[in-house]
Design a protein around this motif. Sequence first.
Motif, mmCIF file in Angstrom:
data_model
loop_
_atom_site.group_PDB
_atom_site.id
_atom_site.type_symbol
_atom_site.label_atom_id
_atom_site.label_comp_id
_atom_site.label_asym_id
_atom_site.label_seq_id
_atom_site.Cartn_x
_atom_site.Cartn_y
_atom_site.Cartn_z
ATOM 1 N N THR A 150 0.799 -1.230 0.000
ATOM 2 C CA THR A 150 0.000 0.000 0.000
ATOM 3 C C THR A 150 0.830 1.277 0.000
ATOM 4 O OG1 THR A 150 -0.126 0.042 2.425
ATOM 5 C CG2 THR A 150 -1.874 -1.141 1.230
ATOM 6 N N VAL A 151 2.152 1.165 0.196
ATOM 7 C CA VAL A 151 2.998 2.369 0.237
ATOM 8 C C VAL A 151 2.984 3.046 -1.132
ATOM 9 C CG1 VAL A 151 5.372 3.212 0.447
ATOM 10 C CG2 VAL A 151 4.471 1.549 2.086
ATOM 11 N N GLU A 152 2.698 4.335 -1.147
ATOM 12 C CA GLU A 152 2.614 5.058 -2.407
ATOM 13 C C GLU A 152 3.922 5.776 -2.731
ATOM 14 O OE1 GLU A 152 -0.901 7.497 -2.682
ATOM 15 O OE2 GLU A 152 -2.106 5.710 -3.077
ATOM 16 N N SER A 157 0.541 2.923 -5.812
ATOM 17 C CA SER A 157 1.098 1.882 -4.954
ATOM 18 C C SER A 157 1.259 0.602 -5.765
ATOM 19 C CB SER A 157 0.176 1.605 -3.766
ATOM 20 O OG SER A 157 -1.034 0.992 -4.210
ATOM 21 N N GLN A 158 1.992 -0.365 -5.202
ATOM 22 C CA GLN A 158 2.123 -1.661 -5.867
ATOM 23 C C GLN A 158 0.772 -2.336 -6.090
ATOM 24 O OE1 GLN A 158 5.158 -4.101 -3.677
ATOM 25 N NE2 GLN A 158 5.712 -4.621 -5.778
ATOM 26 N N PHE A 181 9.482 1.154 -1.642
ATOM 27 C CA PHE A 181 8.335 0.470 -1.042
ATOM 28 C C PHE A 181 8.425 0.348 0.486
ATOM 29 C CE2 PHE A 181 8.529 -1.930 -5.267
ATOM 30 C CZ PHE A 181 7.651 -1.047 -5.887
ATOM 31 N N GLY A 206 6.873 5.824 3.286
ATOM 32 C CA GLY A 206 6.477 6.498 2.054
ATOM 33 C C GLY A 206 7.349 7.681 1.703
#
Length: 302
Positions: free
Chosen positions: A174-176, A212-213, A263, A267
Amino acid sequence: MSVIKKVAVFGAAGNFGTPITAALVTAGFQVTIITRIESDSTFPDGIPVIRTEYTVEKLTTALTGQDAAVSVIGPGGLHVQVALIDAAEAAGIKRFIVDDFGWGPNFNSLPEFREIGTQRRAAYDHAKKLSQTNPNFTYTGVTIGNPIDWAIKRFPLMGFDVKQRSAVIYDDGTVEFTGTTLEGIAQAIVGVLKHPDETANRHVKARSIQVSQNKLLDALQRASGQSWEVKRGATSDLLESGREKHQSGVSGWVLELLVYQLFGPGGRCIVASKEDSDADLLEIKEESPDDIARKVLGSIAN
């Protein structure tokens, strides 16, 4: 500042230099490519090419008559950039675009990248110093974040093996982070040169997307029309492995630590919000995850 028309490009055959050169030509600039005498790179027909020694004297001669110079020489050539800047100033260049194309001068990078950062900073510090003593010479750095469509295709460690339709999602995915496509990077250079007053003597912040991924994986599955094999990874493993390789002098540490920064917790890899970036000034269009997926899959198919 008067209008910029004539533009010299260093590194025109590289990963970023190729689309930048094409975009400058399409935008109507008069482009000249400058390269080393011994270079075996090939260039598009119809663009003048000057082959020269990379000394300040020879480069000054090559740059005389140009309005601007764009340095896209890549990591292996960063040590010559001060000479390029000195030659540009001596030749009467109005704008020098410094080869940075990363996360910018104020990025909170891991300590292992300190040496690389120092080398980059030496160039734009030198350009800044010359701009302060010569008001006719100006510079711009271009901060792009992750070169997203190029990087996804080139580096499976970034989490996506496009040919195999498989993915590794790090932590919870979820890290953008922000990225700029090759099209966006090229447009950033065009935008800088079309707006010389607004972009003088600073780093501009380019971006095509914040994502995000997990969002990229969903888009890639939609664009490919199939479910991908998904595995899980930990950014802490990348950090540990990259640092061990760095300490042992083993190659591969750079990519592992870059992906960790991208990642990992916190963030840190957001260049700017859409509102705080220079994307509108530079006329870079904001893209969606689906846009990125189509570009990546299309480039593989071709």
